[in-house]
Design a protein around this motif. Structure first.
Motif, PDB file in Angstrom:
ATOM      1  N   GLU A 159       0.866  -1.183   0.000  1.00  0.00           N
ATOM      2  CA  GLU A 159       0.000   0.000   0.000  1.00  0.00           C
ATOM      3  C   GLU A 159       0.896   1.223   0.000  1.00  0.00           C
ATOM      4  O   GLU A 159       1.762   1.366   0.873  1.00  0.00           O
ATOM      5  N   LYS A 176      -2.837  -0.551  -3.412  1.00  0.00           N
ATOM      6  CA  LYS A 176      -3.212  -1.244  -2.176  1.00  0.00           C
ATOM      7  C   LYS A 176      -3.371  -2.722  -2.489  1.00  0.00           C
ATOM      8  O   LYS A 176      -3.971  -3.080  -3.515  1.00  0.00           O
ATOM      9  N   VAL A 211       0.613   5.305   5.708  1.00  0.00           N
ATOM     10  CA  VAL A 211       0.824   4.921   4.306  1.00  0.00           C
ATOM     11  C   VAL A 211       2.149   5.501   3.817  1.00  0.00           C
ATOM     12  O   VAL A 211       2.374   6.707   3.919  1.00  0.00           O
TER      13      VAL A 211
END
Length: 268
Positions: A159, A176, A211
């Protein structure tokens, strides 16, 4: 660097070796850059970049008329060209024999081009500005602007966000579970506009601060775009060129400036 442009040339580069070189062209809506790569040595022989172009078509036409390096005969020419007319079609839905059906989704009746991504299992359907296309060498292998991002897919975390900046715009890819979830391009002339679009992306994709964000192009540590990203993400990484190119020519330059351009050499 002058007039927002940069030209670096290896003094040992000989024009008569161009047949053993690749010419890479990256044409966005506001910038134009190119690189000449020797396929014998993987050496970067020439690199040019111009940011903040008010009329990219005019800049491109002028470059091909006046730049002697663009008139050489190269073993291969690859060009990534900005377009707002593109869609992604999964392999199982793609109709190669009936491309006209996609015109309704592209918003234009211009010529339709396709690029198949074997690794990701989909096709990019796109149209180009005819005036830009007309400036390119006839043998140019033309890709949409998204392709140099897509080709870096295997170099990213499961991701992640990959953002490629010009001086006044950015191109973003979100993956992702090792799948491409989102890709788009935004005009962003200042930090406030970038912050607006970044918040929109975060909200739409449900992103959190863990992330990993890979950044390349015209961005520097502690500049306003970098600091804006730091407000929302904990992991920022400068994405260096993923190919095998030797970069003595870039020894004194931030190498991530040219990662998107050089990634073109990985596109097939």
């Amino acid at each position: 660097m002058s007039n927002n442009s940069l030209l670096l040339i290896d003094p040992n580069f000989k024009a008569d070796t161009s047949a053993n070189c690749h010419l890479l062209l990256k044409i966005t809506n506001d910038s134009f850059s190119y690189a000449v790569i020797s396929k014998d040595t993987e050496e970067i022989n020439v690199i040019f970049d111009k940011q903040g172009c008010e009329d990219v078509e005019k800049e491109l036409k002028s470059a091909f008329e006046t730049d002697s390096y663009l008139s050489l005969n190269y073993g291969a020419v690859k060009a990534a060209v900005h377009t707002s007319n593109f869609i992604f079609i999964p392999d199982e839905w793609f109709e190669a024999e009936n491309l006209a059906v996609y015109s309704n989704y592209l918003g234009t009746d211009a010529k339709i081009y396709t690029k198949h991504n074997d690794a990701l299992g989909f096709n990019t359907i796109f149209c180009l500005n005819d005036q830009v296309k007309a400036q390119l060498p006839e043998n140019a292998n033309v890709f949409p602007q998204s392709e140099p991002l897509m080709v870096l897919f295997d170099h990213l975390a499961s991701e992640s966000l990959l953002i490629d900046f010009t001086a006044i715009s950015f191109n973003v890819l979100y993956t992702k579970d090792k799948k491409v979830v989102f890709q788009n391009h935004y005009q962003s002339e200042n930090a406030e506009e970038f912050n607006y679009f970044l918040l929109l992306i975060i909200e739409q994709l449900g992103l959190n601060d863990a992330v990993p964000v890979y950044i390349q192009g015209i961005i520097n540590e502690d500049d306003e775009h970098y600091n804006c990203l730091l407000k929302y993400f904990n992991q920022l990484y400068f994405f260096l060129p993923a190919g095998k190119q030797n970069s003595e020519l870039l020894a004194d330059m931030p190498k991530h400036y040219f990662s998107g351009l050089l990634a073109l050499d990985l596109c097939e």
